[in-house]
Design an enzyme around this catalytic site. Sequence first.
Site, PDB file in Angstrom:
ATOM      1  N   VAL A   1       0.811  -1.233   0.000  1.00 21.44           N
ATOM      2  CA  VAL A   1       0.000   0.000   0.000  1.00 21.44           C
ATOM      3  C   VAL A   1       0.840   1.278   0.000  1.00 21.44           C
ATOM      4  O   VAL A   1       0.335   2.355  -0.287  1.00 21.44           O
ATOM      5  CB  VAL A   1      -1.016   0.045   1.181  1.00 21.44           C
ATOM      6  CG1 VAL A   1      -2.059  -1.035   1.039  1.00 21.44           C
ATOM      7  CG2 VAL A   1      -0.311  -0.009   2.525  1.00 21.44           C
TER       8      VAL A   1
ATOM      9  N   ASN B   1      -7.251  -1.747   5.785  1.00 25.49           N
ATOM     10  CA  ASN B   1      -6.959  -2.485   7.014  1.00 25.49           C
ATOM     11  C   ASN B   1      -5.454  -2.685   7.240  1.00 25.49           C
ATOM     12  O   ASN B   1      -5.024  -2.897   8.370  1.00 25.49           O
ATOM     13  CB  ASN B   1      -7.671  -3.845   6.931  1.00 25.49           C
ATOM     14  CG  ASN B   1      -7.134  -4.838   7.929  1.00 25.49           C
ATOM     15  OD1 ASN B   1      -7.497  -4.823   9.106  1.00 25.49           O
ATOM     16  ND2 ASN B   1      -6.223  -5.706   7.480  1.00 25.49           N
TER      17      ASN B   1
ATOM     18  N   SER C   1      -7.965   2.930  15.313  1.00 27.48           N
ATOM     19  CA  SER C   1      -7.706   2.252  16.592  1.00 27.48           C
ATOM     20  C   SER C   1      -8.146   3.167  17.722  1.00 27.48           C
ATOM     21  O   SER C   1      -8.143   4.395  17.560  1.00 27.48           O
ATOM     22  CB  SER C   1      -6.206   1.980  16.732  1.00 27.48           C
ATOM     23  OG  SER C   1      -5.880   1.639  18.065  1.00 27.48           O
TER      24      SER C   1
ATOM     25  N   TYR D   1       2.278   5.200  15.936  1.00 29.64           N
ATOM     26  CA  TYR D   1       1.065   4.442  15.596  1.00 29.64           C
ATOM     27  C   TYR D   1      -0.194   5.257  15.925  1.00 29.64           C
ATOM     28  O   TYR D   1      -1.123   5.349  15.116  1.00 29.64           O
ATOM     29  CB  TYR D   1       1.089   3.129  16.377  1.00 29.64           C
ATOM     30  CG  TYR D   1      -0.060   2.184  16.123  1.00 29.64           C
ATOM     31  CD1 TYR D   1      -0.112   1.423  14.955  1.00 29.64           C
ATOM     32  CD2 TYR D   1      -1.086   2.031  17.058  1.00 29.64           C
ATOM     33  CE1 TYR D   1      -1.153   0.534  14.729  1.00 29.64           C
ATOM     34  CE2 TYR D   1      -2.125   1.151  16.843  1.00 29.64           C
ATOM     35  CZ  TYR D   1      -2.164   0.401  15.677  1.00 29.64           C
ATOM     36  OH  TYR D   1      -3.198  -0.474  15.462  1.00 29.64           O
TER      37      TYR D   1
ATOM     38  N   ALA E   1      -0.474   8.499  16.177  1.00 31.29           N
ATOM     39  CA  ALA E   1      -0.579   9.630  15.238  1.00 31.29           C
ATOM     40  C   ALA E   1      -1.132   9.150  13.896  1.00 31.29           C
ATOM     41  O   ALA E   1      -1.979   9.816  13.278  1.00 31.29           O
ATOM     42  CB  ALA E   1       0.789  10.281  15.051  1.00 31.29           C
ATOM     43  N   SER E   2      -0.695   7.975  13.453  1.00 35.12           N
ATOM     44  CA  SER E   2      -1.187   7.462  12.157  1.00 35.12           C
ATOM     45  C   SER E   2      -2.685   7.152  12.240  1.00 35.12           C
ATOM     46  O   SER E   2      -3.439   7.416  11.303  1.00 35.12           O
ATOM     47  CB  SER E   2      -0.401   6.215  11.738  1.00 35.12           C
ATOM     48  OG  SER E   2      -0.744   5.086  12.519  1.00 35.12           O
ATOM     49  N   LYS E   3      -3.104   6.619  13.392  1.00 37.05           N
ATOM     50  CA  LYS E   3      -4.514   6.231  13.523  1.00 37.05           C
ATOM     51  C   LYS E   3      -5.412   7.457  13.748  1.00 37.05           C
ATOM     52  O   LYS E   3      -6.568   7.480  13.316  1.00 37.05           O
ATOM     53  CB  LYS E   3      -4.672   5.212  14.667  1.00 37.05           C
ATOM     54  CG  LYS E   3      -3.975   3.877  14.389  1.00 37.05           C
ATOM     55  CD  LYS E   3      -4.518   3.209  13.145  1.00 37.05           C
ATOM     56  CE  LYS E   3      -3.960   1.823  12.902  1.00 37.05           C
ATOM     57  NZ  LYS E   3      -4.502   1.161  11.705  1.00 37.05           N
TER      58      LYS E   3
HETATM   59  P1  NDP Z   1      -1.686  -8.105  11.560  1.00 37.27           P
HETATM   60  O1  NDP Z   1      -0.288  -7.680  11.828  1.00 37.27           O
HETATM   61  O2  NDP Z   1      -2.121  -9.451  12.016  1.00 37.27           O
HETATM   62  O3  NDP Z   1      -2.026  -7.966  10.003  1.00 37.27           O
HETATM   63  C1  NDP Z   1      -1.690  -6.799   9.312  1.00 37.27           C
HETATM   64  C2  NDP Z   1      -1.843  -7.048   7.831  1.00 37.27           C
HETATM   65  O4  NDP Z   1      -1.432  -5.864   7.131  1.00 37.27           O
HETATM   66  C3  NDP Z   1      -0.939  -8.182   7.358  1.00 37.27           C
HETATM   67  O5  NDP Z   1      -1.638  -8.994   6.450  1.00 37.27           O
HETATM   68  C4  NDP Z   1       0.203  -7.432   6.693  1.00 37.27           C
HETATM   69  O6  NDP Z   1       0.814  -8.125   5.641  1.00 37.27           O
HETATM   70  C5  NDP Z   1      -0.539  -6.235   6.110  1.00 37.27           C
HETATM   71  N1  NDP Z   1       0.403  -5.203   5.723  1.00 37.27           N
HETATM   72  C6  NDP Z   1       1.383  -4.653   6.470  1.00 37.27           C
HETATM   73  N2  NDP Z   1       2.074  -3.758   5.740  1.00 37.27           N
HETATM   74  C7  NDP Z   1       1.519  -3.742   4.507  1.00 37.27           C
HETATM   75  C8  NDP Z   1       1.788  -3.019   3.311  1.00 37.27           C
HETATM   76  N3  NDP Z   1       2.784  -2.133   3.238  1.00 37.27           N
HETATM   77  N4  NDP Z   1       1.008  -3.257   2.224  1.00 37.27           N
HETATM   78  C9  NDP Z   1       0.005  -4.157   2.274  1.00 37.27           C
HETATM   79  N5  NDP Z   1      -0.297  -4.870   3.377  1.00 37.27           N
HETATM   80  C10 NDP Z   1       0.456  -4.661   4.476  1.00 37.27           C
HETATM   81  O7  NDP Z   1      -2.584  -6.966  12.206  1.00 37.27           O
HETATM   82  P2  NDP Z   1      -4.106  -6.968  12.690  1.00 37.27           P
HETATM   83  O8  NDP Z   1      -4.903  -7.905  11.869  1.00 37.27           O
HETATM   84  O9  NDP Z   1      -4.118  -7.060  14.149  1.00 37.27           O
HETATM   85  O10 NDP Z   1      -4.478  -5.453  12.340  1.00 37.27           O
HETATM   86  C11 NDP Z   1      -5.251  -5.070  11.205  1.00 37.27           C
HETATM   87  C12 NDP Z   1      -5.552  -3.586  11.343  1.00 37.27           C
HETATM   88  O11 NDP Z   1      -6.261  -3.361  12.568  1.00 37.27           O
HETATM   89  C13 NDP Z   1      -4.301  -2.711  11.399  1.00 37.27           C
HETATM   90  O12 NDP Z   1      -4.518  -1.516  10.708  1.00 37.27           O
HETATM   91  C14 NDP Z   1      -4.154  -2.439  12.882  1.00 37.27           C
HETATM   92  O13 NDP Z   1      -3.464  -1.247  13.122  1.00 37.27           O
HETATM   93  C15 NDP Z   1      -5.604  -2.363  13.315  1.00 37.27           C
HETATM   94  N6  NDP Z   1      -5.828  -2.583  14.730  1.00 37.27           N
HETATM   95  C16 NDP Z   1      -5.465  -3.764  15.331  1.00 37.27           C
HETATM   96  C17 NDP Z   1      -5.691  -3.934  16.674  1.00 37.27           C
HETATM   97  C18 NDP Z   1      -5.328  -5.179  17.387  1.00 37.27           C
HETATM   98  O14 NDP Z   1      -5.483  -5.222  18.616  1.00 37.27           O
HETATM   99  N7  NDP Z   1      -4.860  -6.222  16.722  1.00 37.27           N
HETATM  100  C19 NDP Z   1      -6.290  -2.874  17.491  1.00 37.27           C
HETATM  101  C20 NDP Z   1      -6.639  -1.685  16.768  1.00 37.27           C
HETATM  102  C21 NDP Z   1      -6.415  -1.564  15.435  1.00 37.27           C
HETATM  103  P3  NDP Z   1       2.264  -8.784   5.743  1.00 37.27           P
HETATM  104  O15 NDP Z   1       2.044 -10.094   6.360  1.00 37.27           O
HETATM  105  O16 NDP Z   1       2.705  -8.867   4.336  1.00 37.27           O
HETATM  106  O17 NDP Z   1       3.112  -7.866   6.592  1.00 37.27           O
END
Ligand code: NDP
Length: 248
Positions: free
Chosen positions: A65, A91, A143, A156, A158-160
């Site tokens: 992304v 996401n 988040s 993180y 700040a990004s959210k």
């Molecule tokens: P995970 O780390 O389990 O999954 C994150 C996903 O994002 C992975 O599939 C990863 O792929 C992908 N990703 C990372 N960098 C990139 C990139 N540059 N381009 C495309 N895809 C990318 O995280 P979660 O499922 O826990 O989190 C999902 C979302 O929810 C995030 O935005 C997170 O900030 C948010 N969130 C999560 C919380 C939690 O408690 N878990 C709480 C609040 C928000 P790859 O494997 O290739 O790195």
Amino acid sequence: MTGIQNKIAVVTGGGRGIGRAIVVELLNDGATVIAYDKVFPDDFDSFAAGCAKEEKKVFKKVVDVTDTDGVQKSIDETAKEFGTVDILVNNAGITRDRLLLRMTEEDWDIVLKVNLKGAFNTIKAVARIMAKQRSGKIINISSVVGVMGNAGQANYSASKAGLIGLTKSIAKELGGRNVTVNCVAPGFVDTEMTHQLTDEQKAAFLTVIPLKRASKPEEVAGVVSFLASSKADYITGQVIMVDGGMVM
Ligand code: NDP
């Protein structure tokens, strides 16, 4: 009928965690889903085959992304192959947690680049398509820490928080074209991202969650699917907390 049937949905970071749960939820609600991810886990193809139903199946596309041109090219290809993009779920997200005094410029830049600029890239790429067809649903995964802040997560948080500002601004820009833009703000979700936390950090989270447990990825996905559906046609520019009551 939820109004998701036969819609074309793109979910970034759809390979695992919350993204994967969103892929399943949208598919079950009748959408054709294209998961975008930087690297797909080894089990993704068997997962996708397992959740395919009738003529509906999950497609995958390798997309980073942060790659502005690559995102535009991927969205153009998706729209050409499937006819359009109706639903975009931003996401993809990463963490590089450190206290401010130890945080490097690189820690700051990469988190802002993936979590915030990544969403800008995908929204910019779909905006023209959605504006032209006068319909669309954009859901950004923020988040709770984007609202309340968190020690050790300045980058993180700040990004959210930035995602929330982006959501509200684009909701105002695209509202006249019947495109809704909303945020879902999870609290503490059981995924690989939170598996990095220490037991002490997890225990600290649970003390401030009235429901006294982490959420399952599916509980976030259900709200995303609601916002993507026609039931949410009159909701835009909102931040929906899915956090067990952590922020109220
Ligand atoms: P995970 O780390 O389990 O999954 C994150 C996903 O994002 C992975 O599939 C990863 O792929 C992908 N990703 C990372 N960098 C990139 C990139 N540059 N381009 C495309 N895809 C990318 O995280 P979660 O499922 O826990 O989190 C999902 C979302 O929810 C995030 O935005 C997170 O900030 C948010 N969130 C999560 C919380 C939690 O408690 N878990 C709480 C609040 C928000 P790859 O494997 O290739 O790195």
